[in-house]
Design an enzyme around this catalytic site. Structure first.
Site, mmCIF file in Angstrom:
data_model
loop_
_atom_site.group_PDB
_atom_site.id
_atom_site.type_symbol
_atom_site.label_atom_id
_atom_site.label_comp_id
_atom_site.label_asym_id
_atom_site.label_seq_id
_atom_site.Cartn_x
_atom_site.Cartn_y
_atom_site.Cartn_z
ATOM 1 N N LYS A 57 0.993 -1.159 0.332
ATOM 2 C CA LYS A 57 0.638 0.406 -0.112
ATOM 3 C C LYS A 57 0.948 1.385 0.294
ATOM 4 O O LYS A 57 0.649 1.759 -0.631
ATOM 5 C CB LYS A 57 -0.608 -0.046 1.462
ATOM 6 C CG LYS A 57 -2.553 -0.181 0.686
ATOM 7 C CD LYS A 57 -2.513 -2.031 0.703
ATOM 8 C CE LYS A 57 -2.685 -2.773 -0.298
ATOM 9 N NZ LYS A 57 -2.453 -4.264 0.031
ATOM 10 N N GLY A 191 -4.346 -12.289 -10.319
ATOM 11 C CA GLY A 191 -5.136 -11.783 -8.939
ATOM 12 C C GLY A 191 -5.002 -10.430 -9.004
ATOM 13 O O GLY A 191 -4.670 -9.939 -8.654
ATOM 14 N N ILE A 193 -2.624 -10.374 -5.365
ATOM 15 C CA ILE A 193 -1.206 -9.134 -5.477
ATOM 16 C C ILE A 193 -1.053 -8.958 -7.161
ATOM 17 O O ILE A 193 -0.366 -7.841 -7.345
ATOM 18 C CB ILE A 193 -0.386 -10.283 -4.259
ATOM 19 C CG1 ILE A 193 -0.742 -10.368 -3.436
ATOM 20 C CG2 ILE A 193 0.861 -10.224 -5.087
ATOM 21 C CD1 ILE A 193 -0.837 -11.570 -2.790
ATOM 22 N N VAL A 246 1.613 -20.151 -18.224
ATOM 23 C CA VAL A 246 2.341 -20.192 -18.954
ATOM 24 C C VAL A 246 3.241 -21.092 -18.369
ATOM 25 O O VAL A 246 2.704 -22.176 -17.820
ATOM 26 C CB VAL A 246 3.307 -19.195 -17.531
ATOM 27 C CG1 VAL A 246 4.846 -19.612 -16.983
ATOM 28 C CG2 VAL A 246 2.745 -17.900 -17.453
ATOM 29 N N VAL A 278 0.679 -16.057 -8.077
ATOM 30 C CA VAL A 278 0.027 -17.658 -8.797
ATOM 31 C C VAL A 278 -0.362 -17.644 -7.106
ATOM 32 O O VAL A 278 -1.246 -18.984 -7.030
ATOM 33 C CB VAL A 278 0.705 -18.293 -8.939
ATOM 34 C CG1 VAL A 278 1.237 -17.624 -10.544
ATOM 35 C CG2 VAL A 278 1.631 -18.970 -8.623
ATOM 36 N N GLY A 279 -0.298 -16.700 -5.974
ATOM 37 C CA GLY A 279 -0.854 -17.403 -5.212
ATOM 38 C C GLY A 279 -0.345 -18.089 -4.251
ATOM 39 O O GLY A 279 1.175 -17.840 -4.305
ATOM 40 N N ALA A 328 -5.648 -10.446 6.289
ATOM 41 C CA ALA A 328 -5.166 -9.991 7.541
ATOM 42 C C ALA A 328 -6.083 -9.767 8.355
ATOM 43 O O ALA A 328 -6.087 -10.128 9.446
ATOM 44 C CB ALA A 328 -4.239 -8.393 6.712
ATOM 45 N N HIS A 452 -23.151 15.365 3.249
ATOM 46 C CA HIS A 452 -22.858 16.148 2.110
ATOM 47 C C HIS A 452 -21.412 16.924 2.141
ATOM 48 O O HIS A 452 -21.471 17.581 2.979
ATOM 49 C CB HIS A 452 -23.904 15.949 1.471
ATOM 50 C CG HIS A 452 -23.721 16.537 0.041
ATOM 51 N ND1 HIS A 452 -24.208 16.318 -1.208
ATOM 52 C CD2 HIS A 452 -24.495 18.552 -0.471
ATOM 53 C CE1 HIS A 452 -24.186 17.360 -2.270
ATOM 54 N NE2 HIS A 452 -23.351 18.548 -1.497
HETATM 55 P P1 FAD Z 1 1.621 -13.526 7.929
HETATM 56 O O1 FAD Z 1 1.424 -12.971 8.422
HETATM 57 O O2 FAD Z 1 2.127 -15.449 7.120
HETATM 58 O O3 FAD Z 1 2.549 -14.583 9.767
HETATM 59 C C1 FAD Z 1 3.261 -15.442 10.174
HETATM 60 C C2 FAD Z 1 4.148 -15.411 10.844
HETATM 61 O O4 FAD Z 1 4.547 -16.315 11.379
HETATM 62 C C3 FAD Z 1 5.561 -15.376 9.997
HETATM 63 O O5 FAD Z 1 6.004 -13.883 10.691
HETATM 64 C C4 FAD Z 1 6.658 -16.040 9.507
HETATM 65 O O6 FAD Z 1 7.925 -15.855 9.618
HETATM 66 C C5 FAD Z 1 6.472 -16.976 11.059
HETATM 67 N N1 FAD Z 1 6.706 -18.068 11.851
HETATM 68 C C6 FAD Z 1 6.060 -19.684 10.599
HETATM 69 N N2 FAD Z 1 6.235 -20.030 11.399
HETATM 70 C C7 FAD Z 1 6.978 -20.230 12.069
HETATM 71 C C8 FAD Z 1 7.817 -20.783 13.192
HETATM 72 N N3 FAD Z 1 7.680 -21.950 12.726
HETATM 73 N N4 FAD Z 1 8.200 -20.094 14.467
HETATM 74 C C9 FAD Z 1 8.682 -19.209 14.364
HETATM 75 N N5 FAD Z 1 8.142 -18.416 13.532
HETATM 76 C C10 FAD Z 1 6.981 -18.614 12.310
HETATM 77 N N6 FAD Z 1 -4.400 -8.445 3.309
HETATM 78 C C11 FAD Z 1 -4.874 -8.157 3.426
HETATM 79 O O7 FAD Z 1 -6.219 -8.255 4.592
HETATM 80 N N7 FAD Z 1 -5.037 -6.818 2.911
HETATM 81 C C12 FAD Z 1 -3.932 -6.191 1.631
HETATM 82 O O8 FAD Z 1 -4.304 -5.587 1.965
HETATM 83 C C13 FAD Z 1 -2.862 -7.278 1.846
HETATM 84 N N8 FAD Z 1 -2.157 -7.105 1.231
HETATM 85 C C14 FAD Z 1 -1.412 -8.024 0.682
HETATM 86 C C15 FAD Z 1 -0.316 -7.591 -0.120
HETATM 87 C C16 FAD Z 1 1.256 -8.983 -0.185
HETATM 88 C C17 FAD Z 1 2.320 -8.756 -1.174
HETATM 89 C C18 FAD Z 1 1.086 -9.951 0.413
HETATM 90 C C19 FAD Z 1 2.432 -11.026 0.418
HETATM 91 C C20 FAD Z 1 -0.136 -10.174 0.944
HETATM 92 C C21 FAD Z 1 -1.127 -9.126 1.228
HETATM 93 N N9 FAD Z 1 -2.008 -9.899 2.202
HETATM 94 C C22 FAD Z 1 -3.340 -8.741 2.931
HETATM 95 C C23 FAD Z 1 -2.683 -11.059 3.134
HETATM 96 C C24 FAD Z 1 -1.865 -10.759 4.864
HETATM 97 O O9 FAD Z 1 -0.777 -10.622 4.010
HETATM 98 C C25 FAD Z 1 -2.057 -12.252 5.063
HETATM 99 O O10 FAD Z 1 -3.175 -12.408 4.646
HETATM 100 C C26 FAD Z 1 -1.595 -12.028 6.727
HETATM 101 O O11 FAD Z 1 -0.359 -11.706 6.108
HETATM 102 C C27 FAD Z 1 -2.077 -13.223 7.170
HETATM 103 O O12 FAD Z 1 -1.263 -13.160 8.890
HETATM 104 P P2 FAD Z 1 -0.760 -14.773 9.409
HETATM 105 O O13 FAD Z 1 -0.377 -14.097 10.963
HETATM 106 O O14 FAD Z 1 -2.360 -15.461 9.234
HETATM 107 O O15 FAD Z 1 -0.212 -15.334 8.553
HETATM 108 P P1 AMP Z 2 -4.590 -15.530 -6.363
HETATM 109 O O1 AMP Z 2 -5.234 -17.299 -6.111
HETATM 110 O O2 AMP Z 2 -5.564 -14.578 -6.202
HETATM 111 O O3 AMP Z 2 -3.247 -14.596 -5.791
HETATM 112 O O4 AMP Z 2 -3.917 -15.422 -8.246
HETATM 113 C C1 AMP Z 2 -2.989 -16.045 -9.220
HETATM 114 C C2 AMP Z 2 -3.997 -16.218 -10.356
HETATM 115 O O5 AMP Z 2 -2.640 -17.240 -11.082
HETATM 116 C C3 AMP Z 2 -5.087 -16.818 -10.359
HETATM 117 O O6 AMP Z 2 -5.820 -16.838 -11.509
HETATM 118 C C4 AMP Z 2 -4.672 -18.729 -11.507
HETATM 119 O O7 AMP Z 2 -4.953 -18.387 -12.062
HETATM 120 C C5 AMP Z 2 -3.163 -17.355 -11.644
HETATM 121 N N1 AMP Z 2 -2.611 -18.970 -12.230
HETATM 122 C C6 AMP Z 2 -1.785 -19.730 -11.642
HETATM 123 N N2 AMP Z 2 -0.771 -21.004 -12.204
HETATM 124 C C7 AMP Z 2 -0.476 -19.965 -13.863
HETATM 125 C C8 AMP Z 2 0.388 -20.303 -14.084
HETATM 126 N N3 AMP Z 2 0.933 -21.049 -14.973
HETATM 127 N N4 AMP Z 2 -0.017 -19.319 -15.874
HETATM 128 C C9 AMP Z 2 -1.028 -18.380 -15.703
HETATM 129 N N5 AMP Z 2 -1.550 -17.913 -14.854
HETATM 130 C C10 AMP Z 2 -1.430 -18.650 -13.449
#
Ligand code: FAD
Ligand code: AMP
Length: 473
Positions: A57, A191, A193, A246, A278-279, A328, A452
């Site tokens: 963000k 998707g 991201i 891909v 890709v997720g 999150a 408004h």
């Molecule tokens: P995480 O945030 O992944 O935290 C897990 C933690 O556990 C990590 O710090 C890891 O180091 C720690 N850990 C793992 N295993 C161990 C272990 N064995 N010992 C010690 N520590 C460990 N979500 C939103 O809601 N809004 C958004 O705008 C958004 N934007 C995103 C943008 C990007 C680029 C990405 C990648 C994700 C985004 N998300 C967003 C998703 C969001 O980041 C996740 O849903 C959220 O962080 C999940 O929280 P969590 O606490 O389950 O896991």
């Molecule tokens: P999300 O799960 O929302 O993060 O989106 C990931 C996207 O990547 C999904 O829409 C998938 O269809 C796409 N995807 C996964 N594998 C491939 C691939 N090999 N080539 C193109 N798109 C892909």
């Protein structure tokens, strides 16, 4: 051996929030976290604060300013010719925000007397965890816990055709720290991201091509909203190629070539950088699941019931590592609910009312059911929509694309879904979430006074439109 009432593994938005709530409820609490920040020091906050929600963000906001200066400022009478972008400074600003926020969590831990056990946690039994420090060479040690909350989150999914080398081919983490603007940028996956990162680098000047295997754009989004969003994003310069799978990549240190299948043919395209988006997959690496007898499903998610209980007694799991949306706020709410359940309180989560946001511009936000889902489930509904074009505030802002759509039950008028494409959608959706949480009707929204001129009047008018009585359109 140290003993705690509650030990949380993972300090992301699921884990750190669970730890704070547990401490608030009077439990002696520890949180195990192994993350090492960009500066080489241990950091709390998980994916969200370090490489997810917050840094993405920060870059979306910075790049939005540039987009405004390039494309819209002139219309406001602002001469912005000669603007230049200092990517290094922009990335530094992002890192500064991350550092402030992650340090903030460690401050909250101190305030709440939560012990941060720095290192990697491994389940030994349902009451014992081994911690291996990873930032120094200290010996592994074991703590005991009456209750354990697993919040180990998720990591980027990798696909064999595009192995991440953190140079030419990067995942979302690498895409948040490019040191320059790639001229030609490929992204696999349209998707959330992929679209957000594509928007950032496209606004900064990259020619962005997004390769998406599916034929449909954003299939889980309301069709009307997704179709409009696709048009707007294409107009902004994002080249979105659907039905493009891909199958391979090859790179030298100058460019990366992507091989893909589209229209039944093998084709290829070259880029300066490639982002794989890709997720994400659940993260149970090194958690000791097998040894402790913790049940995982076929995709690696920890199996939990509706109360986030695992198969092991007094062991809970929350957030990205369990079923449900990888968001999150979902992780945090599960964290609060589990801490409260441990304290014998009811701990409430309404999985039907979780907001989703995609931070493109305009933003896309929704809650509840899409129109296509209602049709599929045979639920009779009524619909009202209103365009931002007819909003005075949106006109003043200069962003008039998009709409709000309210879907309510045909018989009871209870709101079933709200879908927004437009400026400020991420904030506007909160009103719909609150109304749905209180099981409100479209008429409840329609009878509520909105300030408004505000963008929230578009939500109001869409609710009025359900009963065919929108005023300004
Ligand atoms: P995480 O945030 O992944 O935290 C897990 C933690 O556990 C990590 O710090 C890891 O180091 C720690 N850990 C793992 N295993 C161990 C272990 N064995 N010992 C010690 N520590 C460990 N979500 C939103 O809601 N809004 C958004 O705008 C958004 N934007 C995103 C943008 C990007 C680029 C990405 C990648 C994700 C985004 N998300 C967003 C998703 C969001 O980041 C996740 O849903 C959220 O962080 C999940 O929280 P969590 O606490 O389950 O896991
Ligand atoms: P999300 O799960 O929302 O993060 O989106 C990931 C996207 O990547 C999904 O829409 C998938 O269809 C796409 N995807 C996964 N594998 C491939 C691939 N090999 N080539 C193109 N798109 C892909």
């Amino acid at each position: 051996m140290k003993e705690f009432d509650v030990v949380v593994i993972g300090g992301g938005p699921g884990g750190y929030v669970a730890a704070i709530r547990a401490a608030q409820l009077g439990f002696s609490t520890a949180c195990i976290e192994r993350w090492i920040g960009e500066d080489g020091n241990p950091a709390l906050g998980g994916t969200c604060l370090n490489v997810g929600c917050i840094p993405s963000k920060a870059l979306l906001d910075s790049s939005h300013h540039i987009s405004f200066l390039k494309h819209e400022a002139k219309e406001h009478g602002i001469n912005s010719s000669g603007i230049t972008v200092d990517v290094h400074k922009m990335i530094k600003r992002k890192s500064g925000i991350v550092k402030t926020l992650t340090q903030g969590i460690s401050g909250l831990f101190k305030k709440n007397n939560i012990e941060w056990l720095q290192g990697s946690g491994k389940l030994i039994t349902n009451t014992q965890i081994e911690i291996t420090p990873i930032h120094n060479k200290a010996e592994a040690y074991t703590v005991s816990a009456e209750n354990i909350i697993l919040a180990t989150g998720s990591v980027p999914f990798n696909i064999p055709p595009a192995p991440v080398d953190n140079d030419m081919i990067v995942d979302s983490t690498g895409a948040l720290k490019f040191t320059g603007v790639p001229r030609r940028l490929g992204i696999i996956g349209a998707g959330v991201i992929g679209l957000e990162l594509g928007s950032v680098w496209s606004r900064l000047g990259s020619e962005v091509v997004i390769l998406e295997a599916l034929d449909e754009f954003l299939p889980s989004v309301d069709r009307q909203i997704a179709t409009s969003a696709e048009k707007i994003l294409r107009k902004q310069g994002l080249e979105i190629r659907l039905g493009t799978k891909v199958t391979g990549t090859g790179s030298n240190n100058r460019e990366v070539t992507v091989i893909y299948e589209a229209d039944g043919e093998k084709q290829q395209i070259s880029f300066d950088k490639l982002i794989v988006a890709v997720g994400r997959k659940p993260n149970t690496d090194g958690l000791g699941a097998e040894q402790a007898g913790l049940e995982l499903d076929q995709r690696g998610f920890i199996i939990v019931d509706e109360n986030c209980k695992t198969n092991l007694e007094n062991v809970y799991a929350i957030g990205d590592v369990v079923r449900g949306p990888m968001l999150a706020h979902k992780a945090s709410e599960e964290g609060v609910a589990v801490a409260e359940r441990i304290a014998g309180k009811p701990g409430h989560i309404n999985y039907d009312v979780i907001p989703w946001v995609i931070y493109t511009w305009p933003e896309i936000a929704w809650v509840g059911k899409t129109e296509q889902a209602l049709k599929q489930e045979g639920i009779e509904y009524q619909s009202g929509s209103f365009p931002f074009l007819a909003s005075g505030r949106a006109r003043a802002l200069g962003t008039t694309e998009g709409m709000v759509k309210v879907l309510s039950d045909a018989r009871t008028d209870r709101i079933l879904g709200v879908h927004i494409l437009g400026p400020g959608a991420s904030e506007l959706i909160a009103e719909a979430v609150v109304t749905m949480e209180f099981e409100g009707s479209a008429e409840d929204l329609a009878r509520t006074i909105h300030g408004h001129p505000t963008l929230s009047e578009v939500v109001h008018e869409a609710a009025l439109a359900v009963d065919n009585r929108a005023i300004h359109f």
